[in-house]
Design a protein around this motif. Structure first.
Motif, PDB file in Angstrom:
ATOM      1  N   ILE A  96      13.956  -8.778  -3.084  1.00 35.99           N
ATOM      2  CA  ILE A  96      14.408  -8.408  -1.743  1.00 35.99           C
ATOM      3  C   ILE A  96      14.990  -7.003  -1.743  1.00 35.99           C
ATOM      4  O   ILE A  96      15.798  -6.654  -2.609  1.00 35.99           O
ATOM      5  CB  ILE A  96      15.473  -9.400  -1.229  1.00 35.99           C
ATOM      6  N   ALA A  97      14.580  -6.217  -0.750  1.00 34.88           N
ATOM      7  CA  ALA A  97      15.195  -4.914  -0.491  1.00 34.88           C
ATOM      8  C   ALA A  97      15.927  -4.995   0.843  1.00 34.88           C
ATOM      9  O   ALA A  97      15.341  -5.394   1.855  1.00 34.88           O
ATOM     10  CB  ALA A  97      14.144  -3.809  -0.450  1.00 34.88           C
ATOM     11  N   GLU A 154       9.669   2.399   7.476  1.00 35.42           N
ATOM     12  CA  GLU A 154      10.339   3.548   6.858  1.00 35.42           C
ATOM     13  C   GLU A 154      10.802   3.198   5.447  1.00 35.42           C
ATOM     14  O   GLU A 154      10.775   4.049   4.547  1.00 35.42           O
ATOM     15  CB  GLU A 154      11.531   3.982   7.703  1.00 35.42           C
ATOM     16  N   ALA A 155      11.226   1.959   5.253  1.00 29.58           N
ATOM     17  CA  ALA A 155      11.681   1.532   3.928  1.00 29.58           C
ATOM     18  C   ALA A 155      10.538   1.648   2.910  1.00 29.58           C
ATOM     19  O   ALA A 155      10.738   2.126   1.787  1.00 29.58           O
ATOM     20  CB  ALA A 155      12.212   0.103   3.987  1.00 29.58           C
ATOM     21  N   LEU A 206      10.297  -9.262   0.236  1.00 22.39           N
ATOM     22  CA  LEU A 206      10.924  -9.223   1.557  1.00 22.39           C
ATOM     23  C   LEU A 206      11.693  -7.933   1.748  1.00 22.39           C
ATOM     24  O   LEU A 206      12.308  -7.413   0.801  1.00 22.39           O
ATOM     25  CB  LEU A 206      11.892 -10.410   1.737  1.00 22.39           C
ATOM     26  N   ILE A 207      11.685  -7.429   2.973  1.00 22.20           N
ATOM     27  CA  ILE A 207      12.557  -6.329   3.388  1.00 22.20           C
ATOM     28  C   ILE A 207      13.426  -6.855   4.520  1.00 22.20           C
ATOM     29  O   ILE A 207      12.912  -7.315   5.550  1.00 22.20           O
ATOM     30  CB  ILE A 207      11.755  -5.100   3.849  1.00 22.20           C
ATOM     31  N   VAL A 208      14.728  -6.803   4.324  1.00 19.01           N
ATOM     32  CA  VAL A 208      15.685  -7.290   5.321  1.00 19.01           C
ATOM     33  C   VAL A 208      16.446  -6.093   5.864  1.00 19.01           C
ATOM     34  O   VAL A 208      16.979  -5.279   5.095  1.00 19.01           O
ATOM     35  CB  VAL A 208      16.662  -8.311   4.707  1.00 19.01           C
ATOM     36  N   MET A 209      16.498  -5.962   7.182  1.00 20.71           N
ATOM     37  CA  MET A 209      17.141  -4.812   7.816  1.00 20.71           C
ATOM     38  C   MET A 209      18.556  -5.160   8.283  1.00 20.71           C
ATOM     39  O   MET A 209      18.829  -6.287   8.718  1.00 20.71           O
ATOM     40  CB  MET A 209      16.321  -4.349   9.028  1.00 20.71           C
ATOM     41  N   SER A 210      19.444  -4.179   8.195  1.00 21.58           N
ATOM     42  CA  SER A 210      20.795  -4.304   8.756  1.00 21.58           C
ATOM     43  C   SER A 210      21.040  -3.111   9.662  1.00 21.58           C
ATOM     44  O   SER A 210      20.436  -2.047   9.486  1.00 21.58           O
ATOM     45  CB  SER A 210      21.852  -4.346   7.646  1.00 21.58           C
TER      46      SER A 210
END
Length: 428
Positions: A212-213, A324-325, A354-358
């Protein structure tokens, strides 16, 4: 914040200066220095408070009320023992960041919003004295030959200081306070940063060893989420954490190795980079590698670790969207290894799950927003499939699709089918 004294700021400064001068006359510099360096700050503050109160009972301090007396005593002791105008802000648990912009401006962040402090530094020398007091125990210094310093305090607070000639308008100090109030996904749910069904999905993703990033902007809560995800790792697994400044905390996990990068010394030697630590971590028999933030060439090493038997690794990076990630990871990886873009994209597609955004909203509220599953596209690039969508205007979440790991875990019995069905109903 109760920082003010009666009269103008000049009168308040004069009052503090007079009391400090009388304190030196009464006790002597050597006695005060002995108190300050004695290793017991609480005792030093108590002894100095008694002396200050005795001085205020003499001629020349008539007309001060009890609150004003207590305030001027506190401010003088903060200057003598503590960090001057910074001390009340650092002591305030609701303050998350402190920013000094030269002598005239001091700001702090509370609940995601920036406020101007009532009291500021009186001179650049006073700021430099405070910086020196922060850095001296760490064996660091800030001067013209070394005008940029990054350091971590004993309590985990992260400090960045910049002096002239780099800082044109005077010394600049930024202190990111370590918050130990939020360390679990449940606490994030209680704060409203994400719904409980989303937290459960993230919990399963960690359990199922998804790579995960966490991506987002500055101050969006990336490290807080990374810490919460890391605390979901099972106690039977060995964790190696790698950070610029060690902020991650594990209260109950028995097998955690914490590594921290180090800048070069004044002589230019002794530098240990994040990339050095990632490479070394692979020799430490980690079950999980947690990299506080990817900022450069270490991204390729993190991807390779994820692809070569270290499933379930976690990291963060700066990016505004999942797309963008991916672009940033590819760019940073090229800094670390000169490979064609399509080769690196294949590495990203095979390594990340997975890429999780905050994000941090305009009013300071922080949310865990979208989640995207990462896979290889038909053309060999990176494919992103949105799993969780976030409506910024309504501040609501919607489950778009399940990450592939959930169905696989149900099929092989890792997750209970009935539990997953109940979760699906709660998320619909």
């Amino acid at each position: 914040m109760g920082e003010g004294l009666p009269g103008t700021s000049g009168e308040a400064g004069e009052l503090r200066g007079r009391l400090k001068g009388d304190l030196v006359d009464r006790l002597g510099l050597s006695a005060i220095s002995s108190m300050v360096s004695g290793g017991d700050p609480a005792r030093a503050r108590a002894e100095l408070e008694v002396a200050c109160q005795a001085i205020l009972n003499t001629r020349g301090y008539e007309g001060l009320g009890d609150e004003e007396r207590a305030e001027v005593v506190r401010q003088v002791i903060d200057e003598v023992v503590g960090l001057g105008p910074l001390q009340p802000l650092l002591d305030d648990d609701t303050v998350t960041e402190v920013m000094v912009n030269g002598c005239e401006h001091l700001f702090y962040e509370r609940a995601g919003e920036i406020h101007a402090a009532e009291r500021v530094f009186e001179s650049a020398d006073q700021i430099l004295m405070v910086i020196d007091r922060i850095l001296a125990p760490l064996g660091r210094r800030l001067d013209r030959s070394s005008p940029i310093v990054n350091a971590r305090l004993a309590n985990g607070d992260r400090v960045n200081a910049v002096a002239q000639p780099i800082a044109i308008d005077g010394p600049v100090v930024t202190i990111r306070k370590f918050s130990n109030r939020i360390s679990t996904l449940d606490q994030l749910v209680e704060r409203g940063s994400l719904p409980s069904w989303y937290a459960q999905l993230l919990r399963w993703a960690v359990l199922l060893r998804s790579d995960i990033a966490v991506a987002g902007g500055t101050g969006s809560g990336k490290t807080t989420l990374l810490n919460a995800l890391s605390c979901e790792i099972g106690t039977a697994e060995r964790i190696v954490t790698i950070e610029d400044s060690a902020e991650l905390r594990f209260d109950t996990h028995p097998d955690v190795v914490r590594l921290e990068a180090r800048d070069a010394s004044i002589e230019g030697s002794g530098e240990v980079t994040i990339r050095d630590l990632v490479k070394n971590a692979l020799r430490m028999r980690p079950d999980r590698i947690v990299v506080g933030e990817c900022r450069g060439g270490e991204a390729i090493d993190v991807l390779q670790a994820m692809s070569t038997g270290h499933d379930g690794s976690l990291t963060t990076l700066h990016a505004g969207t999942a797309e963008e990630a991916v672009l940033r990871i590819v760019l940073m990886s090229r800094f670390g290894m000169d490979l064609p873009t399509d080769i690196i994209e294949e590495q990203v597609a095979s390594a990340l799950d997975l890429i999780v955004m905050s994000c941090r909203m305009a009013d300071g509220a922080r949310f865990i927003t979208s989640m995207s599953a990462v896979s290889r596209a038909e053309d060999g690039g990176v494919r992103l499939d949105e799993c969780v969508a976030f409506d910024r205007s309504r501040r609501t979440w919607h489950l778009v699709s399940e990450p592939p790991c959930v169905a696989r875990a149900v099929a092989d019995g890792t997750l209970d089918r009935e539990e997953v069905e109940a979760w699906r109903r709660s998320a619909s």
